[in-house]
Design a protein around this motif. Structure first.
Motif, short mmCIF file in Angstrom:
data_model
loop_
_atom_site.label_atom_id
_atom_site.label_comp_id
_atom_site.label_asym_id
_atom_site.label_seq_id
_atom_site.Cartn_x
_atom_site.Cartn_y
_atom_site.Cartn_z
N VAL A 193 0.86 -1.18 -0.03
CA VAL A 193 0.01 -0.06 -0.08
C VAL A 193 0.88 1.12 -0.01
O VAL A 193 1.92 1.48 0.83
CB VAL A 193 -0.68 -0.09 1.09
N THR A 194 0.37 2.14 -0.84
CA THR A 194 1.34 3.54 -0.75
C THR A 194 0.29 4.43 -0.72
O THR A 194 -0.91 4.38 -0.96
CB THR A 194 2.10 3.51 -2.25
N GLU A 195 0.74 5.90 -0.86
CA GLU A 195 -0.04 7.06 -0.77
C GLU A 195 -1.04 7.15 -1.93
O GLU A 195 -2.16 7.73 -1.75
CB GLU A 195 0.82 8.18 -0.57
N SER A 196 -0.65 6.50 -3.14
CA SER A 196 -1.48 6.74 -4.24
C SER A 196 -2.46 5.37 -4.42
O SER A 196 -3.44 5.33 -5.24
CB SER A 196 -0.79 6.51 -5.71
N SER A 197 -2.43 4.55 -3.31
CA SER A 197 -3.54 3.33 -3.57
C SER A 197 -4.90 3.72 -3.56
O SER A 197 -5.59 3.00 -4.32
CB SER A 197 -3.10 2.44 -2.21
N PHE A 245 -6.37 6.45 -4.92
CA PHE A 245 -6.67 6.80 -6.43
C PHE A 245 -6.61 5.56 -7.19
O PHE A 245 -7.44 5.56 -7.97
CB PHE A 245 -5.66 8.01 -6.69
N VAL A 246 -5.44 4.81 -7.16
CA VAL A 246 -5.50 3.56 -8.01
C VAL A 246 -6.48 2.66 -7.93
O VAL A 246 -7.09 2.33 -8.94
CB VAL A 246 -4.12 2.97 -7.77
N ALA A 247 -6.93 2.36 -6.70
CA ALA A 247 -8.07 1.54 -6.64
C ALA A 247 -9.53 2.07 -7.34
O ALA A 247 -10.19 1.26 -8.04
CB ALA A 247 -8.50 1.50 -5.22
N ALA A 248 -9.62 3.41 -6.92
CA ALA A 248 -10.74 3.96 -7.86
C ALA A 248 -10.61 4.09 -9.23
O ALA A 248 -11.49 3.89 -10.02
CB ALA A 248 -10.82 5.54 -7.19
N LEU A 249 -9.47 4.24 -9.79
CA LEU A 249 -9.07 4.25 -11.33
C LEU A 249 -9.37 2.86 -11.97
O LEU A 249 -10.10 2.84 -12.79
CB LEU A 249 -7.54 4.76 -11.72
N LEU A 250 -9.01 1.68 -11.31
CA LEU A 250 -9.04 0.54 -11.81
C LEU A 250 -10.61 0.11 -11.70
O LEU A 250 -10.93 -0.61 -12.58
CB LEU A 250 -8.35 -0.44 -10.98
#
Length: 245
Positions: free
Chosen positions: A31-35, A37-42
């Motif tokens: 898990v990172t700070e971008s997790s 956003f990436v989850a919402a994008l996918l």
């Protein structure tokens, strides 16, 4: 190395995210700070029926869980065939189209991957069919990704392929993406901007030795390469612009 008894495979090759593993048909990433956003994008990709990216499956024990995409990911940049370049351009357009008008894109035209090189593409039967590693994804202009893709799929300062042939492949990628009108005249500027940004990125990492992702000599080589690519493109910009005109 694969662990046959547990079904776990350590995945290597990423320059930024370490500790990525495959467990059966899933990929686990720290898990990172971008997790978020990436989850919402996918999830947006899945809702829009764009299947050129992994599916987000959840989170557990400090790891994001994604679906595993079968295929091959190139270990390094190389000279690509026209059909592969065209497929990359079309895949990039499909990814962008899946985010147009979305909440994630906000006031920007699309959500950009920001690292759409061949090293982040999954190949099936010799053609790129999906993108992976969305850690740097963020709202932006399509030209940000298109400039980077044109560079990493078509241009190489140390390549024996004539610059005219490289320029022809930039046109092939741009045509496959479907870029029309005045923006075609900005593609070379977008390539140069991404090459310059790449040099700055590695220089900033080099200046932060405590958080750098590689040894100083490795980072220095990446900076030198990015600058050489910029100089090559700048010296031949008329060749690239003529091909796109």
């Amino acid at each position: 190395m694969p662990d046959a008894s547990s079904g776990v495979t350590m995945l290597s090759g990423g320059r930024m995210t370490k500790g990525v593993i495959r467990v059966d048909d899933s990929v686990l990433r720290p898990v990172t700070e971008s997790s978020g956003f990436v989850a919402a994008l996918l999830k947006t990709f899945e809702q829009q029926a764009f299947d050129g990216a992994p599916k987000y499956l959840g989170q557990a024990d400090g790891m994001d869980i994604l679906s595993f995409l079968p295929g091959e990911v190139p270990a390094r940049f190389q000279v690509w065939e026209d059909g592969q370049v065209a497929a990359a351009g079309a895949l990039l357009r499909a990814m962008h189209d899946a985010t147009r008008g979305s909440k994630l894109a906000g006031r920007s035209p699309v959500v950009c991957h920001h690292d759409v090189g061949p090293n982040n593409a999954v190949f099936v039967d010799g053609l790129p069919t999906a993108w992976i590693d969305f850690d740097t994804a963020a709202p932006g202009s399509p030209l940000e990704d298109l400039g980077y893709a044109a560079w990493t799929w078509c241009i190489a300062s140390k390549c024996t392929v004539p610059v005219e042939r490289q320029a022809e492949q930039v046109k092939i990628l741009t045509d496959a993406y479907g870029l029309q009108g005045p923006e075609r005249g900005a593609v070379v500027d977008a390539i140069l901007e991404r090459q310059a940004r790449n040099a700055r990125f590695w220089a900033e990492l080099m200046a932060s030795s405590e958080t750098a992702s590689a040894e100083p000599e490795v980072l220095a080589a990446r900076i030198e390469w990015s600058r050489a690519e910029f100089a090559f493109t700048a010296a031949n910009r008329l060749v690239f612009e003529d091909a796109l005109a």
